[in-house]
Design a protein around this motif. Sequence first.
Motif, PDB file in Angstrom:
ATOM      1  N   LEU A 134      31.606  37.398  38.507  1.00 39.81           N
ATOM      2  CA  LEU A 134      32.022  37.275  39.902  1.00 39.81           C
ATOM      3  C   LEU A 134      33.115  36.217  40.051  1.00 39.81           C
ATOM      4  N   ARG A 135      32.961  35.102  39.350  1.00 38.59           N
ATOM      5  CA  ARG A 135      33.986  34.050  39.423  1.00 38.59           C
ATOM      6  C   ARG A 135      35.316  34.543  38.870  1.00 38.59           C
ATOM      7  N   LYS A 136      35.267  35.335  37.817  1.00 36.52           N
ATOM      8  CA  LYS A 136      36.500  35.853  37.229  1.00 36.52           C
ATOM      9  C   LYS A 136      37.233  36.760  38.211  1.00 36.52           C
ATOM     10  N   LEU A 137      36.494  37.644  38.875  1.00 38.45           N
ATOM     11  CA  LEU A 137      37.123  38.533  39.845  1.00 38.45           C
ATOM     12  C   LEU A 137      37.721  37.743  40.999  1.00 38.45           C
ATOM     13  N   ALA A 138      37.038  36.707  41.433  1.00 36.81           N
ATOM     14  CA  ALA A 138      37.578  35.872  42.509  1.00 36.81           C
ATOM     15  C   ALA A 138      38.875  35.202  42.067  1.00 36.81           C
ATOM     16  N   ARG A 139      38.926  34.759  40.809  1.00 37.09           N
ATOM     17  CA  ARG A 139      40.162  34.142  40.300  1.00 37.09           C
ATOM     18  C   ARG A 139      41.295  35.152  40.276  1.00 37.09           C
ATOM     19  N   TRP A 140      40.982  36.407  40.053  1.00 37.60           N
ATOM     20  CA  TRP A 140      42.004  37.450  40.036  1.00 37.60           C
ATOM     21  C   TRP A 140      42.503  37.791  41.437  1.00 37.60           C
ATOM     22  N   GLY A 141      41.869  37.248  42.465  1.00 31.60           N
ATOM     23  CA  GLY A 141      42.299  37.502  43.834  1.00 31.60           C
ATOM     24  C   GLY A 141      41.546  38.594  44.545  1.00 31.60           C
ATOM     25  N   VAL A 142      40.437  39.056  43.960  1.00 32.47           N
ATOM     26  CA  VAL A 142      39.629  40.073  44.626  1.00 32.47           C
ATOM     27  C   VAL A 142      38.933  39.438  45.831  1.00 32.47           C
ATOM     28  N   ARG A 143      38.955  40.138  46.937  1.00 32.43           N
ATOM     29  CA  ARG A 143      38.240  39.650  48.123  1.00 32.43           C
ATOM     30  C   ARG A 143      36.746  39.810  47.872  1.00 32.43           C
ATOM     31  N   MET A 144      35.998  38.725  47.982  1.00 36.60           N
ATOM     32  CA  MET A 144      34.577  38.727  47.645  1.00 36.60           C
ATOM     33  C   MET A 144      33.740  38.798  48.913  1.00 36.60           C
ATOM     34  N   GLY A 145      32.781  39.721  48.909  1.00 33.97           N
ATOM     35  CA  GLY A 145      31.942  39.911  50.079  1.00 33.97           C
ATOM     36  C   GLY A 145      30.463  39.860  49.754  1.00 33.97           C
ATOM     37  N   GLY A 146      29.664  39.636  50.773  1.00 39.40           N
ATOM     38  CA  GLY A 146      28.216  39.623  50.619  1.00 39.40           C
ATOM     39  C   GLY A 146      27.576  40.423  51.731  1.00 39.40           C
ATOM     40  N   ILE A 147      26.650  41.311  51.374  1.00 44.85           N
ATOM     41  CA  ILE A 147      25.952  42.148  52.348  1.00 44.85           C
ATOM     42  C   ILE A 147      24.463  41.848  52.271  1.00 44.85           C
ATOM     43  N   SER A 148      23.837  41.696  53.409  1.00 43.99           N
ATOM     44  CA  SER A 148      22.425  41.339  53.516  1.00 43.99           C
ATOM     45  C   SER A 148      22.213  39.956  52.887  1.00 43.99           C
ATOM     46  N   SER A 149      21.679  39.897  51.660  1.00 45.96           N
ATOM     47  CA  SER A 149      21.472  38.609  51.008  1.00 45.96           C
ATOM     48  C   SER A 149      22.502  38.334  49.927  1.00 45.96           C
ATOM     49  N   GLY A 150      23.553  39.126  49.883  1.00 40.55           N
ATOM     50  CA  GLY A 150      24.579  38.949  48.856  1.00 40.55           C
ATOM     51  C   GLY A 150      25.254  37.596  48.890  1.00 40.55           C
ATOM     52  N   ALA A 151      25.300  36.957  50.071  1.00 40.56           N
ATOM     53  CA  ALA A 151      25.934  35.642  50.163  1.00 40.56           C
ATOM     54  C   ALA A 151      25.219  34.617  49.296  1.00 40.56           C
TER      55      ALA A 151
END
Length: 354
Positions: A134-151
């Motif tokens: 997840l951290r790698k994708l965020a570094r690549w600039g992917v918009r990160m989301g959380g649904i229900s308890s995903g946060a």
Amino acid sequence: MTSETEIRAKSKPATPVTPAAKTSSPQPQMHSHSPAGPTAFPAPQQIGFFLLPDFALMSYASAIEPLRAANLLAGRPVYNILNYSVSGGHIASSSGTAVPTTPLAQAPTNLHSLFVCAGGHPSQWQAPGMLPALRKLARWGVRMGGISSGAYVLAAAGLLGQRQFTIHWEHAPALIEAFPDLEPQRARFVMDGDRITCGGGVAPLDMMHAMIAENLGSDFATRVSDWFLHTQVGTSTGSQRASLAERYNLHHPGLLRVLEKMETTIEDPKSREEMARFARLSTRQLDRLFDQHLGKSFLETYRQVRLDHAHRLLTQSALTISEIAFATGFSNSSHFSRSYKATYGITPSMARGD
């Protein structure tokens, strides 16, 4: 407190594509439309959903169905829906429905957004390789989301620092205890730059309306919402829960003030006298109001509020029983255990399956 367990991913990560070519924010590019629908659209967005075992099926469906409807109404793909998990394969939802997935390590760098979809027991979300991926994708600039308890998972990955976000109200206590530096918003959904979160249930319908409007315009987003008879689109600041007046079926302003204060002073319970002064009532008036409107005493109601909070921490956090007793205002774990058993019929250890 340990909030994550990071183990090497079972699947070998795919060779990353240079992230420099990725655009990090959507731009509305719809030029014209006819009664049959828009005639010009931007390139399809790649929208990923990272599914954890026992993910909330209703929340997931509320998120993907507006994207499917957008494709249908547009007459062409405007969203590509991609499902991921840690190791791939079929992932069972909260109802047992299984969804086929691809290993997260194979997620491309041109993902526009990735939503973490999760259900209960956030303290147990410790899958191998999950947080580094997840951290790698965020570094690549992917918009990160959380649904229900995903946060909660995004918090464990360190991706919510200095960001506004929300989480399903049932899981907020566990997140706050595990990550005291973070404070979730009491909102249906929150869009903060390259972070986008919602409280689950049907809240993703509102969030996706906002996301589609951001990409394709508000008129087209309204057509998508109408497709699902979703005529009362909620705002981002809308409440996740019914009001206290609705939950307790009462409207006395002084009593509502006391009940609200109870919910915000769980760790440090206030005395009956303090609460009466806070509500500008005498202790006799306060007692009469609780008996008349709730059929319970002040102390019985306050204890139930604290025990309900303790129950959520028991089932959703990694706190010890002693820590939970302290966090819910009990003098010691023995007192807490007796009160919990008297209310729920089982001990706190039994509630955890110990």
